[in-house]
Write a protein that holds these residues in place. Structure first.
Motif, PDB file in Angstrom:
ATOM      1  N   ARG A   1       0.876  16.067   5.522  1.00  0.00           N
ATOM      2  CA  ARG A   1      -0.024  15.585   5.995  1.00  0.00           C
ATOM      3  C   ARG A   1      -1.774  15.547   4.926  1.00  0.00           C
ATOM      4  O   ARG A   1      -2.104  16.231   4.938  1.00  0.00           O
ATOM      5  N   LEU A   2      -1.191  14.208   4.464  1.00  0.00           N
ATOM      6  CA  LEU A   2      -2.964  14.158   3.426  1.00  0.00           C
ATOM      7  C   LEU A   2      -4.110  13.625   4.136  1.00  0.00           C
ATOM      8  O   LEU A   2      -4.038  13.187   4.819  1.00  0.00           O
ATOM      9  N   ASP A   3      -5.141  13.846   3.758  1.00  0.00           N
ATOM     10  CA  ASP A   3      -6.481  14.039   4.145  1.00  0.00           C
ATOM     11  C   ASP A   3      -6.868  12.671   3.027  1.00  0.00           C
ATOM     12  O   ASP A   3      -7.506  12.641   2.113  1.00  0.00           O
ATOM     13  N   PRO A   4      -7.119  12.184   4.042  1.00  0.00           N
ATOM     14  CA  PRO A   4      -7.552  10.864   3.086  1.00  0.00           C
ATOM     15  C   PRO A   4      -9.287  10.778   2.970  1.00  0.00           C
ATOM     16  O   PRO A   4      -9.474   9.650   1.792  1.00  0.00           O
ATOM     17  N   ALA A   5     -10.012  12.105   3.415  1.00  0.00           N
ATOM     18  CA  ALA A   5     -11.912  11.590   2.311  1.00  0.00           C
ATOM     19  C   ALA A   5     -11.129  12.570   1.405  1.00  0.00           C
ATOM     20  O   ALA A   5     -12.225  12.541   1.251  1.00  0.00           O
TER      21      ALA A   5
ATOM     22  N   GLY B   1      -9.029  13.613  -4.435  1.00  0.00           N
ATOM     23  CA  GLY B   1      -7.661  12.739  -5.213  1.00  0.00           C
ATOM     24  C   GLY B   1      -6.939  12.383  -4.255  1.00  0.00           C
ATOM     25  O   GLY B   1      -6.097  11.392  -4.968  1.00  0.00           O
ATOM     26  N   VAL B   2      -6.407  12.342  -3.270  1.00  0.00           N
ATOM     27  CA  VAL B   2      -6.193  11.265  -2.030  1.00  0.00           C
ATOM     28  C   VAL B   2      -6.512  10.022  -2.421  1.00  0.00           C
ATOM     29  O   VAL B   2      -5.762   8.609  -2.333  1.00  0.00           O
ATOM     30  N   ARG B   3      -8.078   9.950  -2.713  1.00  0.00           N
ATOM     31  CA  ARG B   3      -8.285   8.730  -2.706  1.00  0.00           C
ATOM     32  C   ARG B   3      -8.276   8.317  -4.160  1.00  0.00           C
ATOM     33  O   ARG B   3      -8.037   6.791  -4.238  1.00  0.00           O
ATOM     34  N   GLU B   4      -8.157   8.933  -5.004  1.00  0.00           N
ATOM     35  CA  GLU B   4      -8.173   8.489  -6.119  1.00  0.00           C
ATOM     36  C   GLU B   4      -7.010   7.737  -6.757  1.00  0.00           C
ATOM     37  O   GLU B   4      -6.161   7.089  -7.012  1.00  0.00           O
ATOM     38  N   ALA B   5      -5.881   8.586  -5.790  1.00  0.00           N
ATOM     39  CA  ALA B   5      -4.342   8.431  -6.310  1.00  0.00           C
ATOM     40  C   ALA B   5      -3.884   7.020  -5.369  1.00  0.00           C
ATOM     41  O   ALA B   5      -3.950   5.537  -5.862  1.00  0.00           O
TER      42      ALA B   5
ATOM     43  N   PRO C   1      -7.156   4.333   1.064  1.00  0.00           N
ATOM     44  CA  PRO C   1      -6.977   6.026   1.238  1.00  0.00           C
ATOM     45  C   PRO C   1      -6.158   6.241   2.402  1.00  0.00           C
ATOM     46  O   PRO C   1      -5.280   7.170   2.697  1.00  0.00           O
ATOM     47  N   GLU C   2      -6.543   5.634   3.337  1.00  0.00           N
ATOM     48  CA  GLU C   2      -5.853   5.381   4.888  1.00  0.00           C
ATOM     49  C   GLU C   2      -4.309   5.577   4.626  1.00  0.00           C
ATOM     50  O   GLU C   2      -3.786   6.101   5.534  1.00  0.00           O
ATOM     51  N   GLU C   3      -4.029   4.402   4.311  1.00  0.00           N
ATOM     52  CA  GLU C   3      -2.994   3.657   4.215  1.00  0.00           C
ATOM     53  C   GLU C   3      -1.989   4.638   2.941  1.00  0.00           C
ATOM     54  O   GLU C   3      -0.833   4.828   3.360  1.00  0.00           O
ATOM     55  N   PHE C   4      -2.415   4.563   1.927  1.00  0.00           N
ATOM     56  CA  PHE C   4      -1.753   5.969   1.711  1.00  0.00           C
ATOM     57  C   PHE C   4      -1.427   7.051   1.842  1.00  0.00           C
ATOM     58  O   PHE C   4      -0.277   7.962   1.813  1.00  0.00           O
ATOM     59  N   ALA C   5      -2.217   7.543   2.810  1.00  0.00           N
ATOM     60  CA  ALA C   5      -2.277   8.924   3.694  1.00  0.00           C
ATOM     61  C   ALA C   5      -1.313   9.126   4.683  1.00  0.00           C
ATOM     62  O   ALA C   5      -0.531   9.293   4.772  1.00  0.00           O
ATOM     63  N   GLY C   6      -0.687   7.380   5.286  1.00  0.00           N
ATOM     64  CA  GLY C   6       0.226   7.687   6.476  1.00  0.00           C
ATOM     65  C   GLY C   6      -0.179   8.138   7.434  1.00  0.00           C
ATOM     66  O   GLY C   6      -1.176   9.001   7.901  1.00  0.00           O
ATOM     67  N   PRO C   7       0.743   8.246   8.530  1.00  0.00           N
ATOM     68  CA  PRO C   7       0.857   8.874   9.452  1.00  0.00           C
ATOM     69  C   PRO C   7       0.624  10.762   9.913  1.00  0.00           C
ATOM     70  O   PRO C   7       0.620  10.932  10.552  1.00  0.00           O
TER      71      PRO C   7
END
Length: 155
Positions: free
Chosen positions: A26-30, A33-37, A45-51
């Protein structure tokens, strides 16, 4: 091994150099590193993190990592596998434990530890073929503690 911002249930079996891991990332959209990716991928970031509800099996042997998604796998199946391992460890006799048709563990006692081999069969559509990994000698107490911790994250 874990990417920045990755959380979720994870059961690692093995050592620092060779292991199998049943994970539900589970990726944290906040997370920065997730925001950059996400920005690099051109998505939010929410779409990248997924469900965060897709199970995967990760494996590594001397830096040669691999992994694949487990479509349709659910928390109850992961919990059943962990419970199966707990019962087998308590019986203190050689055992085989299976998680679906993608992971089989063969183990035999060795003092207060277990000699464990993992037989991994990737799901359909994954390029790699079946592999066998010698996970080494693993402490009974540590295995039981890891299983208990893992099961508690599924609640």
């Amino acid at each position: 091994m874990s990417p920045i911002g990755m959380e979720g249930p994870a059961l690692f079996i093995g050592t620092d150099t060779v292991y199998v891991a049943l994970v539900r990332p589970r990726l944290d959209p906040a997370d920065p590193g997730v925001r950059e990716a996400a920005a690099e991928a051109g998505v939010s970031p929410e779409e990248f993190a997924g469900p965060g509800n897709v199970w995967a099996l990760m494996l590594d042997e001397d830096g040669e990592g691999d992994g694949f998604e487990l479509p349709g796998a659910r928390d109850t199946e992961a919990d059943d596998f962990a419970e199966q391992l707990q019962r087998a460890l308590a019986a203190a006799e050689p055992f085989t434990a299976e998680a679906g048709n993608f992971l089989r563990l063969d183990a035999r006692p060795s003092g207060d530890a277990w000699l464990v081999s993992a037989h991994v069969t990737p799901t359909e559509g994954h390029d790699a073929g079946p592999r066998t990994l010698d996970l080494g000698t693993l402490s009974t107490a540590e295995l039981l503690a890891d299983l208990e911790d893992f099961r508690s994250t599924l609640v």
